[in-house]
Write a protein that holds these residues in place. Structure first.
Motif, PDB file in Angstrom:
ATOM      1  N   MET A   1       0.851  -1.205   0.000  1.00 24.43           N
ATOM      2  CA  MET A   1       0.000   0.000   0.000  1.00 24.43           C
ATOM      3  C   MET A   1       0.882   1.249   0.000  1.00 24.43           C
ATOM      4  SD  MET A   1      -2.903   1.193   2.760  1.00 24.43           S
ATOM      5  CE  MET A   1      -3.941  -0.185   2.327  1.00 24.43           C
ATOM      6  N   ARG A   2       0.505   2.223  -0.790  1.00 25.35           N
ATOM      7  CA  ARG A   2       1.276   3.452  -0.876  1.00 25.35           C
ATOM      8  C   ARG A   2       1.106   4.266   0.403  1.00 25.35           C
ATOM      9  NH1 ARG A   2      -0.934   6.870  -5.435  1.00 25.35           N
ATOM     10  NH2 ARG A   2      -0.339   5.000  -6.537  1.00 25.35           N
ATOM     11  N   ARG A   3       2.209   4.722   0.958  1.00 20.87           N
ATOM     12  CA  ARG A   3       2.123   5.571   2.140  1.00 20.87           C
ATOM     13  C   ARG A   3       2.047   7.012   1.683  1.00 20.87           C
ATOM     14  NH1 ARG A   3       5.330   8.026   6.260  1.00 20.87           N
ATOM     15  NH2 ARG A   3       7.319   7.603   5.287  1.00 20.87           N
ATOM     16  N   GLU A 134       6.473   3.705  -6.604  1.00 18.39           N
ATOM     17  CA  GLU A 134       6.393   3.024  -5.316  1.00 18.39           C
ATOM     18  C   GLU A 134       7.788   2.712  -4.792  1.00 18.39           C
ATOM     19  OE1 GLU A 134       3.669   2.704  -3.825  1.00 18.39           O
ATOM     20  OE2 GLU A 134       2.125   2.915  -5.360  1.00 18.39           O
ATOM     21  N   GLY A 135       7.989   2.900  -3.503  1.00 19.97           N
ATOM     22  CA  GLY A 135       9.279   2.591  -2.881  1.00 19.97           C
ATOM     23  C   GLY A 135       9.344   3.188  -1.491  1.00 19.97           C
ATOM     24  N   LYS A 136       9.905   2.448  -0.554  1.00 17.50           N
ATOM     25  CA  LYS A 136       9.963   2.919   0.836  1.00 17.50           C
ATOM     26  C   LYS A 136      10.802   4.177   0.981  1.00 17.50           C
ATOM     27  CE  LYS A 136       9.301  -1.659   2.906  1.00 17.50           C
ATOM     28  NZ  LYS A 136       9.890  -2.693   3.796  1.00 17.50           N
ATOM     29  N   ASN A 137      11.718   4.406   0.065  1.00 10.82           N
ATOM     30  CA  ASN A 137      12.609   5.554   0.139  1.00 10.82           C
ATOM     31  C   ASN A 137      12.392   6.540  -1.013  1.00 10.82           C
ATOM     32  OD1 ASN A 137      13.601   3.532  -1.584  1.00 10.82           O
ATOM     33  ND2 ASN A 137      15.705   4.283  -1.443  1.00 10.82           N
ATOM     34  N   VAL A 138      11.169   6.551  -1.569  1.00  8.26           N
ATOM     35  CA  VAL A 138      10.863   7.419  -2.705  1.00  8.26           C
ATOM     36  C   VAL A 138       9.732   8.383  -2.350  1.00  8.26           C
ATOM     37  CG1 VAL A 138      10.121   7.551  -5.111  1.00  8.26           C
ATOM     38  CG2 VAL A 138      11.561   5.648  -4.353  1.00  8.26           C
ATOM     39  N   ALA A 139       9.946   9.666  -2.635  1.00 10.39           N
ATOM     40  CA  ALA A 139       8.896  10.672  -2.520  1.00 10.39           C
ATOM     41  C   ALA A 139       8.441  11.045  -3.927  1.00 10.39           C
ATOM     42  CB  ALA A 139       9.417  11.908  -1.796  1.00 10.39           C
ATOM     43  N   SER A 140       7.165  10.852  -4.199  1.00 12.65           N
ATOM     44  CA  SER A 140       6.594  11.200  -5.498  1.00 12.65           C
ATOM     45  C   SER A 140       5.993  12.603  -5.388  1.00 12.65           C
ATOM     46  CB  SER A 140       5.519  10.187  -5.891  1.00 12.65           C
ATOM     47  OG  SER A 140       6.078   8.889  -6.003  1.00 12.65           O
ATOM     48  N   LEU A 141       6.576  13.549  -6.098  1.00 10.01           N
ATOM     49  CA  LEU A 141       6.210  14.961  -5.999  1.00 10.01           C
ATOM     50  C   LEU A 141       5.279  15.292  -7.163  1.00 10.01           C
ATOM     51  CD1 LEU A 141       9.830  16.249  -5.264  1.00 10.01           C
ATOM     52  CD2 LEU A 141       8.100  15.500  -3.616  1.00 10.01           C
TER      53      LEU A 141
END
Length: 347
Positions: A1-3, A134-141
């Protein structure tokens, strides 16, 4: 799930920075094999690179603000002609390996490369502009471009004297469809008698849709021949050609992403830039850099919309305030979008 993390307001206001749009390209990156994350922000530009007076320069403004505030080392890397996803992956991996943190890909084209590289460098925070990865260390801006474009449509409908306005999209892709959809809706909701002419420059970015002012100029001239007297371009560097054509014909242009009325390279045409649909890419870049510097890195989807001033409409040109009914109409539309009374189309 996307945080999905709550958007911090530190981003607000970077769009108003004076963008440094120099002709120098390049990078401040060094060679090395460090993975200690001891350096600061690095950004990898999208098509058009630094000096586009728009999207990429907005990202550079965010980098400059972060560098000045935190006093750390930064890097900014230009794209290459006809590059592949593998080239982008190598670029991002190199920056992470050198210890830059965060590493930001400016543009949706970095999506596949970002997904691959982020998994290999879990200690590095990555950011991508205009795409969700998606990724635990990725911020999608990501941004509500359609909301700013709706306001641009309101302005166009108020400013036109011919009841014909134009839209020029750089590349025929879903992201640019959002700009067109919002603009058309804003025009029609304001004055249903106004006709919107739409044109896309290319089907793919590789064909130069975001990097060819000559293509933008030709498209604008065609719309002006069909009586369009307000032209809105969502086309990166190609938008400069649209603005040039509008100024030559003495009709209005509407800029995009940055406040193009204030851009030095566009100064000869600025009297004909009525307004710009703002997209605070610089604020997003800075926000991610600050979060990493504060040891509280943002991850998940970060949405920049009208509620947080992540998008908007510029008012720099004094002529903006002189167009009858424009300011009141824009203010009303903005509040109704924020309140949920207007739902803006994205396609």
């Amino acid at each position: 799930m996307r945080r999905i993390s709550k958007l911090t307001r530190v981003a607000v206001g970077v769009a108003s920075l004076g963008l440094v749009a120099t002709a120098c390209g390049g990078t401040s990156s060094d060679s090395g094999d460090s993975d200690s994350n001891d350096k600061g922000l690095a950004i990898a530009y999208d098509v058009g690179g630094k000096g586009d007076q728009s999207f990429n320069d907005a990202a550079y403004a965010g980098l400059t603000k972060a560098k000045d505030e935190f006093g750390y080392k930064t890097a900014d890397i230009e794209p290459t002609e006809g590059e592949t996803d593998a080239d982008k992956e190598q670029r991002l991996a190199s920056l992470a390996k050198q210890g830059y943190n965060p590493v930001i890909g400016v543009g949706f084209a970095y999506g596949p490369a970002m997904k691959a590289v982020a998994a290999k460098y879990p200690k590095t925070t990555f950011g991508i502009v205009d795409s969700v990865v998606e990724g635990k260390n990725v911020a999608s801006l990501v941004f509500a471009e359609e909301q700013a474009s709706y306001l641009a449509g309101v302005a166009a409908a108020k400013a036109t004297k011919t009841d014909v306005v134009g839209f020029v999209g750089g590349v025929d892709v879903p992201l640019i469809h959002k700009f067109e959809a919002g603009y058309k809706q804003g025009v029609q909701d304001t004055n249903s008698k106004v006709k919107v002419l739409s044109q896309y420059l290319t089907q793919t970015a590789e064909e130069g849709g975001f990097s060819s002012p000559d293509k933008g100029k030709a498209a604008a001239e065609g719309q002006i021949e069909k009586k369009a007297d307000v032209l809105y371009a969502a086309a990166g560097l190609s938008g400069q050609g649209v603005i040039e054509a509008a100024a030559k014909a003495k009709v209005w242009a509407i800029g995009v992403d940055s406040d193009q009325y204030k851009q030095a390279a566009l100064a000869p045409y600025k009297n004909y830039i009525l307004t710009s649909a703002l997209k605070d890419v610089g604020g997003a870049v800075y926000a991610l850099a600050k979060s990493v510097n504060d040891d509280k890195p943002l991850t998940g989807t970060q949405t920049f919309d009208l509620k947080v001033n992540g998008v908007g409409l510029s008012e720099s040109n004094p002529e903006y305030a002189k167009v009858a009914g424009l300011q009141d109409a824009v203010d009303k539309a903005k509040q109704e979008i924020i309140d949920g009374k207007i739902k803006v189309n994205t396609e």
